[in-house]
Design an enzyme around this catalytic site. Structure first.
Site: not given
Ligand code: MOS
Length: 741
Positions: A243, A468, A632, A637, A641, A707-708
């Site tokens: 993260f 990750i 997408i 997955t 996320q 991801g964010e």
């Molecule tokens: Mo992310 S906070 O760029 O691993």
């Protein structure tokens, strides 16, 4: 490729993970492995007077103890080094001197033949310190000590003001002025940081490290220890969550490499959970917001001043207020951001750094203003939608935010919302609905990749990036399979090894766009070669056919719309005696095209909360998150996320807080009993909608990254729902029961 996902397959690394075959950094072994245990500083600021190690060294099994007093060959530490993502300042140097800069700082490393002996020995190390007054409370910092961000990269620097906010606020018929704050948070991935360093006889090292960035790690360790180019490799095939905590190299890796090199032994160092709370963290933040609008609900003024925290030795900055100038159409905007230095370790990026906290403040304030105007908060947002990026004064490469609002509202059934606070109830349970906008950057950075197609039709694709847990392995396999008409099962993705082709760290939501584009490019080269070979076959069914008419599908090279004229890929390779086709490429963003536009992902988050009127207990029962993130790649997955981000947003709103005991300058809830993260019972239904969004500028794949964006806006949607339910506006996160009663 339309708005539909390119693929929808199970995580390709799933079986390895659930059967225990996946090896994490502390799972690797070596002969005569030494176990390292870290001794850390009990005070937040001061000096080490002495470290007594005799008793520990007398313990059976204890082999060696490193301290700042014992650094015979550490002269290289004088060199100025910096890792790829380190902020301005002077990076922390483990065991470098007698100065204690933060509580939990490593002061000694005990090495023993067994973990038990190392732990026992560490408990016997005696430390005498001289304590100095420390400062850890952001709320108590004096404005004269605040600093403007002064970053090499320009990161964190707010855009120039536009219009005249002062006048606009005075003239605005409706305005609000409020202060919001967020708590420090620690990443707390399931897997703690760990490094296993394997000392090879020729003096080289193989380092298994938990990291988001094998190349950054390798560069740092190579520079710091003066290794030759190929004398040190970093491997990180599996990562149990990070993260952002694994973007920078940690002292764990440093210590393991130091000990392995000095003692010529194999060494493993693992952090305890509580030691994870001495790493970088999401800094606390304080936000002063002033908004003004016309009576009809048009935003006329936005002023957002944020205060963040950093350490005394590095200036950590985030993009924290920029979102307030770019999310809505508003002629008068002034943004300010300052940081205050505390006696803590340097904060570091955590999922949607800056946006997670800054957008919470903005979206809470926007909600407050909509209430003041008596407007539906969704309508208010739609009315103030920015068709062009107001910060950058550029058109968007694509922006389907209005469609996010529309589809999200429809799924959530927003039209059934009662307007007034407390107007929706079920007996003594108050129901509240809230909405917020989410925004994040969509970036692409240079990456290379290699693809090798074997005569058996199996394809290997590789790049020195990480997975990750986000699904990078799967994403690489889906792109490669799709480009070459193979089954995902025929693709072997490789990553997490510094010997693989240059690739970026996994972060910033840019891995899919960056590494994915490189993988696609390498596979397109193989495709070209395959078609050439197929056309040149003796008696080729494709001879003379235009390449544009040829497709690769189900392991065959065929003519579009004419399945009868095709050759199998393996047939082509075998008949031409081709052992393998190998192609390596570098993919760089096409800046000429990208410079002219603003590239962002967007979301609309809708949340439902239920609050017990008598007890103040609060549950988030339903979240709908509608996301516009371009193409997408793999639905399953990608959805995971967003769900993970939403869970964290709920958690940020209600649970997570690293509690600092300011008397001791130490985070005191440093375990998963005291640091609350949500369990299944805390999370109701989460629905994810991917809104169709075509974008040919971002990259050839049209991918923006997911991801964010899932965390951005979610905490505000929950807080806004809490207000709708209870009429109580909680402006400091987390919203705990005591704040509601
Ligand atoms: Mo992310 S906070 O760029 O691993």
């Amino acid at each position: 490729m339309s708005g539909a996902a390119m693929g929808n397959v199970n995580r390709v690394d799933g079986p390895a993970k659930v059967t225990g075959k996946a090896k994490y950094a502390s799972d690797f072994r070596g002969d005569g492995l030494l176990y390292g245990r870290i001794v850390d500083a009990p005070i937040a600021r001061g000096r080490i007077l002495s470290i007594e190690t005799e008793a520990a060294l007398a313990c059976p099994g204890v082999v060696y103890i490193f301290t700042h007093d014992d650094q015979p060959s550490l002269a290289w530490l004088e060199r100025n080094y910096r890792d790829q993502v380190g902020p301005d300042g002077s990076p922390f140097r483990p065991l470098h001197d007698d100065v204690i800069r933060f509580s939990g700082q490593v002061v000694a490393l005990v090495l023993a033949d067994s973990l038990e002996a190392a732990r026992h020995g560490a408990g016997l190390v005696r430390l005498r310190c001289e304590q100095e007054a420390h400062a850890t409370d952001l709320e108590e910092q004096r404005p004269e000590s605040f600093e403007e961000p002064d970053s090499r990269s320009g990161m964190g620097k707010p855009p120039e003001p536009r219009g005249d906010v002062g006048i606009a606020l005075v003239e605005a018929p409706a305005s609000i002025q409020e202060r919001y704050s967020t708590s420090p948070q620690h990443h707390n991935p399931m897997e703690p940081f760990a490094t296993t360093a394997i000392w090879e006889r020729d003096g080289s090292l193989t380092v298994y490290d938990k990291t988001q960035a094998v190349m950054n790690d390798k560069k740092y360790l190579t520079q710091v220890f003066g290794f030759g180019k190929d004398e040190l490799q970093v491997l990180s095939p599996f990562v149990g969550g990070a993260f952002g905590s694994g973007l920078r190299p940690h002292h764990v890796a440093f210590l393991a490499v130091l000990a392995a090199r000095e003692l010529k032994r194999n060494v493993r160092v693992v952090l305890e959970r509580k030691q994870m709370f001495a790493l970088g963290f999401r800094p606390p933040s304080i936000h002063d917001l002033q908004l003004g609008a016309t009576a009809a609900g048009h935003l006329t003024a936005v002023a957002h001043d944020a205060l963040g925290a950093t350490s005394r030795f590095e200036n950590y900055v985030e993009q924290i207020v920029n979102w307030s100038g770019g999310t809505y159409d508003c002629p008068n905007v002034r943004l300010g951001y300052r940081i205050a230095a505390l006696d803590v370790n340097t904060p570091c990026d955590m999922r949607a750094p800056g946006a997670a906290s800054g957008v919470f403040a903005l979206e809470s304030a926007v909600d407050e203003l909509a209430w003041k105007l008596g407007m539906d908060p969704l309508e208010f947002r739609i009315l103030n939608h920015a068709a062009k990026d107001p910060n950058e004064e550029k058109p968007y490469s694509s922006k389907q935010l209005l469609e996010c609002y529309r589809q999200g509202a429809e799924r959530f059934e927003w039209h059934r919302r009662g307007h007034d606070c407390g107007s929706m109830r079920d007996g003594s349970i108050l129901i509240g609905w809230g909405v917020a906008t989410g925004v994040w950057d969509a970036m692409q950075v240079p990456s290379s990749a290699k693809a090798v197609l074997g005569a058996n039709g199996k394809l290997t694709v590789s790049a020195a990036t990480s997975d990750i847990g986000t699904g990078t392995y799967t994403m690489m396999a889906v792109i490669a399979a799709r480009t070459l008409g193979l089954s995902v099962d025929d693709v072997v993705p490789q990553l997490g090894d510094s010997r693989l082709p240059m690739a970026p760290l996994e972060g910033g939501s840019f891995t899919a766009a960056s590494v994915g584009t490189a993988v696609q490019k390498a596979c397109l080269k193989i495709r070209k070669r395959l078609i050439r070979l197929a056309k040149d076959l003796d008696g080729s069914l494709l001879a003379g056919v235009d390449e544009k008419e040829i497709i690769l599908e189900n392991g065959r090279i065929a003519i579009k719309g004419d399945a009868s004229r095709s050759h199998g890929i393996t047939e082509v390779l075998q008949r031409t005696g081709t052992k393998e086709i190998s192609r390596k490429t570098l993919a760089i963003p096409s800046l000429l095209k990208q410079r002219k536009v603003s590239i962002k992902t967007h979301s609309a988050v809708f949340a439902e909360v239920k609050v017990d009127e008598d007890l103040g207990t609060l549950h988030v029962t339903r979240v709908v998150c509608a996301v516009a993130a371009g193409q997408i790649l793999n639905l399953k997955t990608a959805r995971s996320q967003i769900m993970g981000g939403v869970v964290w947003g709920i958690s940020m709103a209600l649970h997570e807080e690293s509690v600092m005991d300011h008397a001791h300058g130490r985070f005191i809830n440093h375990d998963l009993a005291g640091y609350h993260i949500p369990v299944n019972a805390d999370v109701g239904s989460i629905e994810v909608i991917f809104v169709e969004e075509k974008d040919s500028v971002v990259n050839p794949l049209g991918v923006k990254g997911v991801g964010e964006i899932g965390i951005v806006g979610t905490a505000a949607a929950v807080a806004n729902a809490v207000f709708h339910a209870t009429g109580k506006r909680v402006r400091s996160l987390p919203i705990t029961l005591d704040k509601l009663l």
